[in-house]
Write a protein that holds these residues in place. Structure first.
Motif: not given
Length: 397
Positions: A184-188, A194, A216, A221
């Protein structure tokens, strides 16, 4: 695992004997219904105590053979507090495979505690954590089936932290899977994470398993996860663990927006182009060049930004390198820093409706040489700005 002094065993035994542990709850929200679907029970030691933090508390218990005793106490305290608060939704409790495998671990205690505190079995979710790995998978499977026969649900916690996560999914057939915070961490900002997350959500849908994204902490994210199909969410962004947990969905997430346009108003299964959108915040036409320049300086990964009008319709693109060139000399900086950004932007030559088929967009792009130099393009929803997409990711798809 760390080596702990023998004094820690005495400290732990004292905490257990005195039941001197605190139970806090962290809500797990249904982001579609915007209400808690349940609460995870978490244990804390006394403040400033050597065993205050849960990772140390449970590692010490494991090291000195007190894990079963500790987990049973945590379970009792969690049930008691859950009943006192009259919380709606499900109660999630953590259980390690190592405890389940212990022959000395008393059986039937869970159902007795549920009856004692008036909690229906269908409200309880057993989270199997890989904190301490199972040594006998068949015993673990049989034990979990025993819980399931009592009407309880089974969840795999921290999917991805151990080597056996996907194997557990296949063999244990859980009702719920929780994705580890690492993914989840920094997935964007990470295309690999992703695509892995997209696959996990698709697997959940295909197998009828509920997927919870936990840990989250950032708004971006949350936006990406919601776009990928997330229904259940947990993390500090939504609510922190508390003795009296929050039950109201965070107001700042009720409308998850980029500019003025909701980014989740499309079906990512139907519209392939929607899977490629990066929700980069646009700027208004009257923003000063110096403000946009500083935005680029604060994020090394941002190569361009869209400019929108008062109706959130895209009218241009500003590129990092072009703006940096204008500011490269004292004269250029003095000339442009107070000008509106629409004075230096590149007019929009191409934008894509989020419902457009990928093959049509791909054909248009390959027929236009302009995309060799500037690979980013704007994605819109009924003419309103949604985000940016990249030619490379489009062609990979």
């Amino acid at each position: 695992m760390m080596m702990y002094p023998k004094e820690y065993k005495l400290l732990l035994q004292e905490l257990i004997n005195e039941q001197n542990l605190q139970i806090v709850f962290q809500p797990i929200f249904d982001v579609i219904g915007q209400e808690p679907m349940g609460y995870e029970a978490l244990t804390r030691g006394p403040v400033s105590h050597p065993l205050q933090f849960p990772n140390v508390l449970f590692e010490v218990a494991h090291a000195f053979g007190l894990l079963s005793e500790l987990e049973l106490l945590c379970r009792r305290l969690a049930f008691k507090r859950f009943a006192e608060l009259e919380l709606a939704g499900k109660l999630f409790i953590n259980v390690s495979p190592h405890t389940i495998e212990q022959k000395s671990h008393p059986h039937g205690e869970t159902i007795k505690l549920l009856q004692q505190f008036g909690i229906k079995p269908e409200k309880l979710v057993i989270e199997v954590t890989e904190r301490f790995e199972a040594t006998d998978p068949s015993l673990l499977k049989d034990s979990l089936q025993h819980y399931r026969n009592m009407g309880l649900q089974i969840a795999i916690d921290d999917l991805g932290t151990g080597h056996s996560g996907l194997k557990q999914w296949a063999e244990l057939r859980p009702d719920i899977v929780k994705i580890d915070r690492y993914f989840i961490s920094d997935c964007h900002n990470n295309i690999v994470k992703r695509e892995l997350l997209r696959t996990i959500f698709e697997m959940g849908k295909a197998t009828g398993v509920s997927i919870i994204a936990e840990g989250i902490e950032q708004h971006d994210e949350y936006i990406l996860l919601k776009n990928l199909g997330m229904q259940y969410a947990q993390g500090f962004l939504l609510a922190k663990p508390n003795v009296s947990p929050q039950s109201t969905f965070p107001s700042q997430l009720i409308q998850c927006v980029v500019g003025k346009t909701e980014v989740t108003g499309f079906d990512t299964e139907q519209f392939e182009i929607g899977n490629l959108v990066k929700p980069v915040m646009p700027v208004k036409a009257d923003r000063k060049c110096i403000e946009v320049y500083n935005t680029f300086k604060s994020d090394d990964n941002q190569l361009c930004v869209a400019v929108v009008d008062e109706y959130n319709q895209p009218i241009g693109l500003v590129y990092r390198d072009q703006l940096a060139e204008l500011f490269s000399s004292d004269f250029g900086r003095a000339l442009y820093e107070r000008k509106d950004i629409d004075m230096v932007m590149n007019p929009v030559m191409f934008s894509v409706e989020i419902g457009s088929p990928i093959d049509e967009i791909s054909k248009y792009i390959t027929d236009n040489d302009e995309f060799d130099k500037r690979p980013e393009f704007i994605v819109v929803n009924k003419g309103k700005y949604v985000g940016l997409a990249n030619v490379r990711s489009l062609l990979k798809k």
